[in-house]
Design a protein around this motif. Structure first.
Motif, PDB file in Angstrom:
ATOM      1  N   UNK A  49      41.488  16.035  36.112  1.00 26.40           N
ATOM      2  CA  UNK A  49      41.028  15.736  34.759  1.00 26.40           C
ATOM      3  C   UNK A  49      40.001  16.737  34.241  1.00 26.40           C
ATOM      4  N   UNK A  50      39.577  17.660  35.083  1.00 29.02           N
ATOM      5  CA  UNK A  50      38.613  18.666  34.660  1.00 29.02           C
ATOM      6  C   UNK A  50      39.331  19.757  33.871  1.00 29.02           C
ATOM      7  N   UNK A  51      38.719  20.212  32.798  1.00 28.30           N
ATOM      8  CA  UNK A  51      39.349  21.221  31.951  1.00 28.30           C
ATOM      9  C   UNK A  51      39.423  22.584  32.640  1.00 28.30           C
ATOM     10  N   UNK A  52      38.624  22.794  33.662  1.00 27.38           N
ATOM     11  CA  UNK A  52      38.676  24.062  34.389  1.00 27.38           C
ATOM     12  C   UNK A  52      39.792  24.108  35.433  1.00 27.38           C
ATOM     13  N   UNK A  53      40.313  22.958  35.817  1.00 30.56           N
ATOM     14  CA  UNK A  53      41.381  22.936  36.829  1.00 30.56           C
ATOM     15  C   UNK A  53      42.639  23.683  36.377  1.00 30.56           C
ATOM     16  N   UNK A  54      43.068  23.587  35.111  1.00 32.98           N
ATOM     17  CA  UNK A  54      44.244  24.367  34.693  1.00 32.98           C
ATOM     18  C   UNK A  54      44.079  25.873  34.838  1.00 32.98           C
ATOM     19  N   UNK A  55      42.841  26.365  34.913  1.00 36.50           N
ATOM     20  CA  UNK A  55      42.640  27.794  35.135  1.00 36.50           C
ATOM     21  C   UNK A  55      43.139  28.240  36.511  1.00 36.50           C
ATOM     22  N   UNK A  56      43.351  27.294  37.417  1.00 36.45           N
ATOM     23  CA  UNK A  56      43.791  27.624  38.772  1.00 36.45           C
ATOM     24  C   UNK A  56      45.288  27.394  38.969  1.00 36.45           C
ATOM     25  N   UNK A  57      45.985  26.941  37.937  1.00 36.45           N
ATOM     26  CA  UNK A  57      47.389  26.561  38.094  1.00 36.45           C
ATOM     27  C   UNK A  57      48.290  27.740  38.421  1.00 36.45           C
ATOM     28  N   UNK A  58      47.860  28.955  38.123  1.00 37.08           N
ATOM     29  CA  UNK A  58      48.703  30.121  38.360  1.00 37.08           C
ATOM     30  C   UNK A  58      48.887  30.436  39.844  1.00 37.08           C
ATOM     31  N   UNK A  59      48.057  29.868  40.702  1.00 46.54           N
ATOM     32  CA  UNK A  59      48.159  30.159  42.128  1.00 46.54           C
ATOM     33  C   UNK A  59      49.545  29.825  42.668  1.00 46.54           C
ATOM     34  N   UNK A  60      50.151  28.759  42.151  1.00 51.90           N
ATOM     35  CA  UNK A  60      51.458  28.365  42.647  1.00 51.90           C
ATOM     36  C   UNK A  60      52.547  29.377  42.377  1.00 51.90           C
ATOM     37  N   UNK A  61      52.343  30.248  41.391  1.00 50.22           N
ATOM     38  CA  UNK A  61      53.353  31.255  41.074  1.00 50.22           C
ATOM     39  C   UNK A  61      53.415  32.349  42.135  1.00 50.22           C
ATOM     40  N   UNK A  62      52.314  32.556  42.849  1.00 44.65           N
ATOM     41  CA  UNK A  62      52.242  33.646  43.827  1.00 44.65           C
ATOM     42  C   UNK A  62      52.483  33.171  45.254  1.00 44.65           C
ATOM     43  N   UNK A  63      52.837  31.902  45.431  1.00 49.09           N
ATOM     44  CA  UNK A  63      53.123  31.366  46.765  1.00 49.09           C
ATOM     45  C   UNK A  63      54.626  31.374  47.016  1.00 49.09           C
ATOM     46  N   UNK A  64      54.982  31.175  48.250  1.00 49.27           N
ATOM     47  CA  UNK A  64      56.398  31.110  48.629  1.00 49.27           C
ATOM     48  C   UNK A  64      56.599  29.934  49.594  1.00 49.27           C
ATOM     49  N   UNK A  65      57.347  28.888  49.228  1.00 47.55           N
ATOM     50  CA  UNK A  65      58.022  28.754  47.918  1.00 47.55           C
ATOM     51  C   UNK A  65      57.027  28.439  46.800  1.00 47.55           C
ATOM     52  N   UNK A  66      57.427  28.793  45.580  1.00 48.65           N
ATOM     53  CA  UNK A  66      56.554  28.548  44.432  1.00 48.65           C
ATOM     54  C   UNK A  66      56.485  27.051  44.140  1.00 48.65           C
ATOM     55  N   UNK A  67      55.325  26.615  43.667  1.00 43.33           N
ATOM     56  CA  UNK A  67      55.170  25.220  43.257  1.00 43.33           C
ATOM     57  C   UNK A  67      54.582  25.198  41.846  1.00 43.33           C
ATOM     58  N   UNK A  68      55.182  24.374  40.998  1.00 47.84           N
ATOM     59  CA  UNK A  68      54.808  24.336  39.582  1.00 47.84           C
ATOM     60  C   UNK A  68      54.127  23.039  39.179  1.00 47.84           C
ATOM     61  N   UNK A  69      53.856  22.169  40.149  1.00 49.28           N
ATOM     62  CA  UNK A  69      53.177  20.922  39.820  1.00 49.28           C
ATOM     63  C   UNK A  69      51.860  21.119  39.097  1.00 49.28           C
TER      64      UNK A  69
END
Length: 291
Positions: free
Chosen positions: A239-259
């Motif tokens: 629920x923190x507004x700063x948490x979406x700033x970290x959502x891109x991490x899933x794009x650089x993982x394998x397998x990718x996660x988009x949750x």
């Protein structure tokens, strides 16, 4: 009295002239023109282009990589890692500050100059002015983000290079795919940037003070980051507004996660709607008879 038609010469009845208030389009053009005329705005957009170049040059000249940061280990030898390293730094306070300087000022400046009475009684309605200022503020935030991202990625690739990127799971990502993922990572900043823009608009309307409108969202963002780093609050972090700033991490993982990306849409939209609704209600009930 009667007037004479200049073509037929026949008298015409003279009635009261009704003057319509400007619509949203006129208000948007006016607010955009005001924004473009401000030296502060030109400096911010210029800085969004030039500062990343200087940052990349300085960091690339360092003898040791910042190994304690995400992608810092590879930043001196890989342009994609450098662009992601700058992104990780920017989300801490640069992005909230970049949008707050305009959004936190756009309503409060009317109080500072005492122009509410003139604007609202002669020019346009409160609702029209509110949405015009909101749209202009959001547009500025997105333009500034696009310039910052383009400058960072371009400078990183030209100065450091286009070597394959090592992802967060240790996988090798080839240059073309790495470019796509880096651009996508920067693009995910748009939603929380809009959220912080709406937060700054709320403080601008509520406080009637330019300094509060600019500083409060940045301080709140820093506090949220500190709270998010604490243990035992996993149920609060989404629920923190700063948490979406970290959502891109899933794009650089394998397998990718988009949750996290889907969660960031809900979180950013929720903050935006609540802040805009509160700001609109405050402005709607404001007494402007004093100026």
């Amino acid at each position: 009295m009667s007037a004479t038609d200049v073509l037929t010469g026949r008298p015409t009845a003279a009635g009261p002239t009704t003057r319509r208030r400007p619509g949203l389009g006129s208000a948007l053009r006016w607010e955009s023109r005001k924004l473009r005329a401000q030296l502060r705005v030109k400096a911010l957009l210029g800085g969004a282009v030039l500062v990343p170049i200087a940052v990349v040059v300085v960091m690339h000249s360092q003898p040791r990589p910042p190994k304690d940061t995400l992608f810092g280990r590879f930043a001196l030898d890989n342009g994609f890692a450098m662009a992601l390293l700058v992104l990780g730094f920017a989300v801490q306070w640069v992005l909230p500050l970049l949008t707050s300087i305009v959004a936190g000022n756009i309503f409060a400046s009317e109080d500072q100059h005492g122009t509410w009475k003139t604007v609202l009684t002669r020019s346009t309605s409160r609702a029209t002015l509110f949405w015009a200022k909101t749209v202009v503020s959001v547009a500025f935030a997105l333009v500034a983000l696009a310039l910052l991202a383009a400058s960072t990625v371009t400078a990183s690739l030209l100065i450091v290079g286009r070597q394959p990127l090592t992802g967060l799971s240790g996988q090798t990502i080839h240059a073309q795919r790495a470019l796509e993922l880096v651009v996508a990572s920067w693009a995910t900043m748009a939603l929380p940037m809009v959220g912080f823009t709406c937060l700054a608009l709320l403080f601008s309307v509520w406080s009637r003070n330019v300094a509060v409108g600019i500083a409060a969202p940045v301080v709140i963002g820093l506090v949220m980051q500190l709270v998010g780093a604490l243990g035992g609050i996993e149920s609060l972090r989404p629920f923190l507004l700063t948490t979406p700033f970290e959502a891109w991490h899933g794009l650089l993982a394998e397998p990718r996660f988009t949750g996290p990306l889907l969660d960031s849409v809900v979180t950013s939209a929720g903050w935006s709607v609540v802040c805009l609704a509160a700001a609109f209600l405050i402005l709607r009930r404001r007494d402007i008879t004093g100026g």
